[in-house]
Design an enzyme around this catalytic site. Structure first.
Site, PDB file in Angstrom:
ATOM      1  N   GLU A  69       0.848  -1.181   0.000  1.00  0.00           N
ATOM      2  CA  GLU A  69       0.000   0.000   0.000  1.00  0.00           C
ATOM      3  C   GLU A  69       0.889   1.238   0.000  1.00  0.00           C
ATOM      4  OE1 GLU A  69      -2.540   2.639  -0.407  1.00  0.00           O
ATOM      5  OE2 GLU A  69      -3.360   0.587  -0.357  1.00  0.00           O
ATOM      6  N   ASP A  99       5.654   2.347  -3.429  1.00  0.00           N
ATOM      7  CA  ASP A  99       5.045   2.595  -4.726  1.00  0.00           C
ATOM      8  C   ASP A  99       5.269   1.370  -5.611  1.00  0.00           C
ATOM      9  OD1 ASP A  99       4.781   3.508  -7.549  1.00  0.00           O
ATOM     10  OD2 ASP A  99       4.487   5.462  -6.618  1.00  0.00           O
ATOM     11  N   ASP A 121      -6.794   2.574  -8.804  1.00  0.00           N
ATOM     12  CA  ASP A 121      -7.105   3.924  -9.266  1.00  0.00           C
ATOM     13  C   ASP A 121      -7.240   3.918 -10.790  1.00  0.00           C
ATOM     14  OD1 ASP A 121      -7.115   6.664  -9.957  1.00  0.00           O
ATOM     15  OD2 ASP A 121      -5.849   7.182  -8.249  1.00  0.00           O
ATOM     16  N   LYS A 125      -8.019  10.212 -16.996  1.00  0.00           N
ATOM     17  CA  LYS A 125      -7.527  11.071 -18.081  1.00  0.00           C
ATOM     18  C   LYS A 125      -6.531  10.298 -18.951  1.00  0.00           C
ATOM     19  CE  LYS A 125      -8.172  15.387 -15.535  1.00  0.00           C
ATOM     20  NZ  LYS A 125      -7.530  16.614 -14.974  1.00  0.00           N
ATOM     21  N   GLU A 199     -15.498  -3.762  -3.260  1.00  0.00           N
ATOM     22  CA  GLU A 199     -16.331  -4.678  -4.038  1.00  0.00           C
ATOM     23  C   GLU A 199     -17.704  -4.850  -3.405  1.00  0.00           C
ATOM     24  OE1 GLU A 199     -16.107  -9.260  -5.787  1.00  0.00           O
ATOM     25  OE2 GLU A 199     -14.369  -8.336  -4.818  1.00  0.00           O
TER      26      GLU A 199
END
Length: 217
Positions: A69, A99, A121, A125, A199
């Protein structure tokens, strides 16, 4: 949707005994030096509050799990869940705050058997497409740590992201083994499904859940 910032998280998360701090030093020796066994190693990238990976670890004591995470505030909530009586006896799970782009610095080639991506995520865009965890950019990272014939499993309620991901799997050179646009009504793929917090929420709203399983050649 992101959990609000918790100021104490940055201080408390590193103190937890199941959070690995020197993760790059473990490269190539996770099973030997952390778990002290030779079991398969599975990771979840973007584990959120941890419901999914904790349930997996409880069901599968002969598999080692690492929850990854990026945000300390989110990881803190997962650790608080882990510390409850239901989960705190598990020995086959660890956590890292990192990351996903740095995976090759933390895991050796072919060290990982399976990668889970759940409700990542969507970065809607177009100019941010490379940031999506199912982009070819990230599949190239997975190539550097995943075993041959290793598996990537991905779930989302975002149809646009899912269709993008189906294309990226093929472009990345993976085999698309199975996929569905309505997991909870798929009599085969829904067998043994463990729901994440997102979910359960999205499904309750009537959103169909998409899932794909891809295999590295």
């Amino acid at each position: 949707m992101r959990l609000r910032n918790i100021p104490r998280a940055a201080e408390e998360v590193p103190k937890h005994p199941y959070v690995i701090q020197n993760e790059t030093a473990m490269k190539g020796s996770w099973n030997k030096n952390v778990f002290q066994n030779d079991h398969p190693l599975h990771i979840e990238i973007g584990m959120g509050k941890g419901q999914f990976i904790l349930a997996l670890a409880k069901q599968n004591p002969d598999i080692n799990y690492i929850g990854i995470e990026r945000y300390t505030s989110v990881l803190l909530r997962a650790l608080e869940k882990f510390d409850t009586e239901e989960w705190n006896t598990l020995t086959n799970i660890r956590f890292i705050c990192m990351d996903a782009a740095t995976l090759p610095e933390v895991f050796a080639p072919e060290e990982i058997d399976k990668i889970y991506l759940n409700f990542s995520d969507p970065w809607p865009k177009a100019r941010h497409a490379k940031r999506r965890l199912t982009s070819t950019r990230f599949f190239s990272c997975y190539d550097q740590v995943l075993k041959h014939n290793g598996i990537v499993e991905f779930k989302t309620d975002n149809i646009a992201l899912f269709d993008f991901s189906l294309e990226q799997v093929v472009e990345a050179g993976y085999v698309l083994e199975k996929h569905t646009h309505d997991l909870h009504h798929d009599p085969y793929m829904n067998i043994g499904n463990i729901m994440t917090e997102y979910e359960a929420k999205f499904s309750a709203l009537g959103n169909p859940i998409c899932k794909l399983i891809a295999k590295r050649k």
